[in-house]
Structures are given as C-alpha cells and as structure tokens.
Design a protein around this motif. Structure first.
Motif: not given
Length: 292
Positions: A174-201
């Motif tokens: 979901t979008v940044r604003r709704l992340t806390r409500e939709v994905r309660i224990q997840a974080q928008y920037d952390r997920s983006m960071g995982v995707l970025k790190y996958l490529k870097q790795a």
C-alpha cells in the motif's frame, strides 16, 4: 488499533462490480493438478487462498507454495492468514515442497511464507534450504521467492540472494500514508530499503506489489510507483484489495478497469520491465513471464 479498524467494518460489504466476477477454473491441466493436490495433500497458496487466477496459472505450469507454517507473527489488517504463536519449524518442509513441485510438474514455482519474527533467523535459513531442495529435485524449474522483510536485517536477506532465485519479490502492499493501518508491524521505508538492498547485493530481478481500494489517492499510487522505481524494482503488480472477512479492513472503493490501465501506462512510462495492473492481479499472477 485493531479495535479501531474493526469498528469500521459494521456496514454491509460493497457488492462486487461485474469485472471482478471470475469464471470457475477449468481445463485438463487444472483438473489434473487439482487431483494431485488433493491426493498428496499438497499445500499450495493457490488453493488455500482461493486465488481467482488458479486455473490460468496452473494451466501455464505455475503454482505458489507457502513455507514456515500457516500462522503469522504479524496481524496485518488486509491479510487472511491466521495470526498467533507459530508452530515449530518443520525441517522436512524443503523436501516436501520440492516433491510437490516435482509431482505437479511445475515449470515456474513461487515460494512465499508467513512472517516468523519469533525465530532468531526470521526463517531465512528455511528459505535458503527450500530453494536448494527445489533446485536439486527440479533443476529445470525457475523460482520466484516472495519474501517477508526479515525486519530489514541484511544477513537474513543475503541468504536469499546467495541461493539466486530468478526473481525476488517483496510487496510494498500500500501507499506510505496507509502503511501503519494496513501493515501494522511493517514500515514503508524499511520495505523500500529491502528492495534496494536486494539489488545492491546482486539480485538480478526484483519485484513488488500494491493493492488498491483501501482509501489511497491516485497521486499516492503514482508516488509509490516512483519510489519503487527509485529503489531499482523491475516488476510491479497492481490489483484490487478484497476483504477476506468481516474482521479485516473494508474495501473503500472498487478501482475501475480504466484506472488500472492508467496505472499500467504510468508504470511502463517510468521504465519498469513488466507491469501487471488489473482488478484480479495478485502478486504471483503471470509470474513465469517476469523472469525474462
């Protein structure tokens, strides 16, 4: 927060528009695979999640398998998977999944899992062992791993990259604003960071998915697509959120086919290799096409 969400769900569910009605799966290949799944009690997310695209995917020789049990340590407001204390890890599971793929003659397998925040390695060792077992028993089968965020811990993500699936997917949902409500224990920037790190790795092909209809605006969806592109994601899936039960977040709106088409065009314009965007798209839809 859960209580607040639940109180919104009292109104009757919105009737589904005609473009969301699905034909029952048919065809020789589907019937054959359905028989094998029932006979050998194989655990595919296609059947347990009642996926609308099961007939089409199975006909193409694609199926999705969930590892690490079916109880999740997180309680996302959109997801139908049970939440609670997971059972202990079944170390025979890699062989069982590999055998299921062999029995079903799957050409392209998608592996996914619940979140296992209860485990020291977040389940990443089981992920690695499962990919290795599938490769040993099914050397011709290509693989996509749809992974959790592993709390953004690079050591765990490295275990996935090291076994080199053709595609590694992690859904932003979901979008940044709704992340806390939709994905309660997840974080928008952390997920983006995982995707970025996958490529870097060194991961060759990455993928992410978004569900619409939870109250996001058009501008927020486009912003999310920009963010995914900035984090080097190759493939994006965009589909309609459907409420799994009355306890889950309600559907705020059904997105029209024209709107899905518009988001597809925006995504292709940004330079994604593949964009699957329509109401019935799920993250594994047409997965076999995303390796090319």
């Amino acid at each position: 927060m859960q209580k607040e969400i639940s109180s919104n769900i009292l109104p009757e569910r919105k009737p589904k528009p005609k473009w969301l009605r699905v034909k029952l799966p048919t065809g020789k290949k589907y019937t054959e695979l359905r028989g094998l799944v029932d006979k050998y009690k194989l655990n595919t997310i296609c059947t347990s999640g009642s996926c609308p695209n099961m007939g089409e995917c199975w006909g193409e020789g694609t199926a999705t398998f969930m590892i690490l049990g079916n109880i999740c340590t997180r309680s996302c407001g959109f997801c139908g998977v049970k939440t609670g204390r997971p059972e202990s890890v079944d170390w025979d599971e890699p062989e069982k999944v590999a055998r299921s793929i062999k029995i079903m003659k799957i050409k392209h397998a998608v592996l996914t899992s619940v979140d296992r925040d209860d485990l020291k390695d977040m389940g990443s060792i089981m992920w690695s062992e499962t990919v290795k077992a599938v490769r040993r028993m099914n050397p011709e089968t290509t693989l996509e791993t749809l992974i959790p965020d592993f709390q953004g811990i690079e050591q765990h993500i490295d275990r996935i990259v090291d076994v080199a699936p053709e595609v590694v997917s992690h859904n932003i949902e979901t979008v940044r604003r709704l992340t806390r409500e939709v994905r309660i224990q997840a974080q928008y920037d952390r997920s983006m960071g995982v995707l970025k790190y996958l490529k870097q790795a060194g991961q060759r092909r990455t993928k992410s998915g978004i569900m619409l209809g939870l109250g996001e605006t058009k501008e927020e969806v486009i912003e999310t697509l920009h963010d995914l592109k900035e984090n080097d994601v190759d493939v994006v899936t965009i589909g309609q959120y459907l409420q799994p039960s009355k306890k889950h977040l309600p559907v705020k709106r059904f997105i029209t086919p024209d709107e899905f088409k518009e988001f597809e065009e925006v995504g292709l314009g940004l330079g994604f290799r593949h964009v699957e965007s329509s109401a019935l798209v799920r993250s594994s839809y047409r997965a076999q096409k995303h390796i090319h």
